[in-house]
Design an enzyme around this catalytic site. Structure first.
Site, PDB file in Angstrom:
ATOM      1  N   GLN A 198       0.866  -1.196   0.000  1.00  0.00           N
ATOM      2  CA  GLN A 198       0.000   0.000   0.000  1.00  0.00           C
ATOM      3  C   GLN A 198       0.899   1.242   0.000  1.00  0.00           C
ATOM      4  O   GLN A 198       0.927   1.998   0.966  1.00  0.00           O
ATOM      5  CB  GLN A 198      -0.900   0.011   1.234  1.00  0.00           C
ATOM      6  CG  GLN A 198      -2.064  -0.930   1.168  1.00  0.00           C
ATOM      7  CD  GLN A 198      -3.155  -0.437   0.213  1.00  0.00           C
ATOM      8  OE1 GLN A 198      -3.231   0.742  -0.139  1.00  0.00           O
ATOM      9  NE2 GLN A 198      -3.991  -1.356  -0.227  1.00  0.00           N
ATOM     10  N   SER A 199       1.618   1.475  -1.069  1.00  0.00           N
ATOM     11  CA  SER A 199       2.614   2.542  -1.078  1.00  0.00           C
ATOM     12  C   SER A 199       2.039   3.845  -1.625  1.00  0.00           C
ATOM     13  O   SER A 199       1.629   3.918  -2.793  1.00  0.00           O
ATOM     14  CB  SER A 199       3.814   2.102  -1.926  1.00  0.00           C
ATOM     15  OG  SER A 199       4.623   3.208  -2.221  1.00  0.00           O
ATOM     16  N   ASN A 200       2.053   4.879  -0.781  1.00  0.00           N
ATOM     17  CA  ASN A 200       1.638   6.203  -1.256  1.00  0.00           C
ATOM     18  C   ASN A 200       2.623   6.723  -2.290  1.00  0.00           C
ATOM     19  O   ASN A 200       2.245   7.397  -3.247  1.00  0.00           O
ATOM     20  CB  ASN A 200       1.574   7.179  -0.077  1.00  0.00           C
ATOM     21  CG  ASN A 200       0.577   6.739   0.964  1.00  0.00           C
ATOM     22  OD1 ASN A 200      -0.602   6.568   0.663  1.00  0.00           O
ATOM     23  ND2 ASN A 200       1.044   6.513   2.185  1.00  0.00           N
TER      24      ASN A 200
ATOM     25  N   TYR B 265      -3.426   2.043  -8.148  1.00  0.00           N
ATOM     26  CA  TYR B 265      -2.361   1.608  -9.072  1.00  0.00           C
ATOM     27  C   TYR B 265      -2.998   1.232 -10.418  1.00  0.00           C
ATOM     28  O   TYR B 265      -2.489   1.561 -11.476  1.00  0.00           O
ATOM     29  CB  TYR B 265      -1.618   0.357  -8.561  1.00  0.00           C
ATOM     30  CG  TYR B 265      -0.885   0.480  -7.248  1.00  0.00           C
ATOM     31  CD1 TYR B 265      -0.505   1.713  -6.733  1.00  0.00           C
ATOM     32  CD2 TYR B 265      -0.553  -0.661  -6.527  1.00  0.00           C
ATOM     33  CE1 TYR B 265       0.171   1.787  -5.525  1.00  0.00           C
ATOM     34  CE2 TYR B 265       0.128  -0.592  -5.332  1.00  0.00           C
ATOM     35  CZ  TYR B 265       0.477   0.638  -4.826  1.00  0.00           C
ATOM     36  OH  TYR B 265       1.151   0.709  -3.633  1.00  0.00           O
TER      37      TYR B 265
END
Ligand code: PLP
Length: 335
Positions: free
Chosen positions: A77-79, A118
């Protein structure tokens, strides 16, 4: 320090606001500080957040080098991955991601939060690797693969945290000092979350280069204290060398408390849940469970325990991340 020599893409219109949190401050108690918040969650690109500032310099460099594909990495869950995709879409570049899974199968293409985004933002390829993988090596491998396909890749390290990316927060410090000067706001302290450390490194450099001695406390949400402080200091020194400037930040001014990290990265704590809920219900502002929620839990604790006192002004740097809330609705089931 003049950053005009560095190519830069503008992803935000104007400075992010600084707001005084009256109701939140009151909720911390009559002896507590006055809390201000700098709304970097309102930066440009999809969903805002701190990486938008770093990407202004990183993507400008990619374009100057004639790259056609951005490749970066992060947690599931990468900002940072979401914002890199957003910048790529805006610039007409392709974008590939390498995601480190905390457990096998943690990345589910049908997932919510950043994972949904994404897809929406057009990730060209997503590769997963086990947690603990050397992400720099994995990025290099993805870059080599892209080259064999005839692409001109540009690799962005974890969190955009290299000297060029850190310039984004050096610029933020300049912006902040301009705002506080203009409004005659005297800050006694700044608090922010620390992950890959580019935000803290750039901010400290920019403040000290701007002759401000405001103490800054990073709340590490990824690494234990010693590693977080060493990573931050290494990046500060690398950025000073990159800029050709003398040592600006003494080592003892790099502070990363790990008291609020809990059992580990992305793992919830009761104090995080309370801080996220309190800010939402007193000010209508959303934090996230992984970064800003834990950092705000630290600010709340330091205020309640008397470390931050009445009459002091404490600024919280809101680094964004709220899309991550939608990936973890079960965390908030009991609030
Ligand atoms: C919302 C949010 N806040 C803070 C951070 C930490 O910033 P840095 O990696 O520059 O330490 C991140 C990093 O991913 C983030 O996504």
């Amino acid at each position: 320090m003049d950053l005009a020599a560095f190519p830069r893409r503008p992803y935000t219109n104007g400075p992010t606001p600084i707001q005084r949190l009256d109701r939140f401050s009151r909720a911390l108690g009559a002896d507590g500080p006055t809390v201000y918040i700098k709304r970097d969650d309102q930066l440009g690109l999809a969903g805002g957040g701190n990486k938008a500032r770093k990407l202004e310099f990183l993507v400008a460099d990619a374009l100057a080098r004639g790259a056609d594909t951005l490749i970066t990495c992060g947690g599931v869950q990468s900002n940072h991955c979401r914002l890199t995709l957003s910048a790529a879409a805006k610039e007409g570049l392709r974008c590939r991601l390498v995601l480190a899974e905390s457990a096998p199968g943690a990345y589910r293409p049908e997932g919510n939060g950043n994972v949904l985004l994404y897809r929406l933002l057009g990730a060209e390829r997503i590769t997963t690797v086990p947690w603990g993988t050397d992400l720099l090596a994995a990025l290099d491998q993805a870059g080599a693969q892209a080259e064999t396909e005839g692409r001109r890749p540009y690799l962005i390290p974890l969190g955009g945290s290299n000297p060029l990316g850190a310039l984004g927060y050096l610029a933020c410090a300049q912006e902040l000092l301009g705002q506080t000067r203009e409004s005659a706001l005297e800050l006694q302290h700044i608090v922010l979350p620390v992950g890959s450390a580019g935000t803290l490194a750039g901010l400290l450099l920019g403040l000290r280069a701007g002759h401000s001695a405001i103490p800054v406390t990073g709340m590490t949400v990824l690494n234990p204290r010693a590693k977080a402080e060493a990573t931050t200091l290494d990046l500060i020194r690398a950025t000073e060398r990159f800029l050709g400037c003398p040592v600006t930040v003494p080592a003892d001014q790099v502070v990363c408390l790990d008291v609020y990290l809990g059992a580990g990265y992305t793992l919830p704590t009761a104090a995080m849940l309370e801080a996220v809920t309190l800010l939402a219900r007193t000010e209508g502002i959303l934090l996230d469970p992984t970064y800003t929620g834990k950092a705000m839990a630290g600010l709340v604790d330091l205020a309640r325990s008397g470390r931050f006192k009445r009459g002091e002004n404490v600024l919280f740097l809101h680094t964004g991340g709220a899309p991550g809330l939608y990936a973890r609705p079960e965390l908030f089931a009991g609030v």
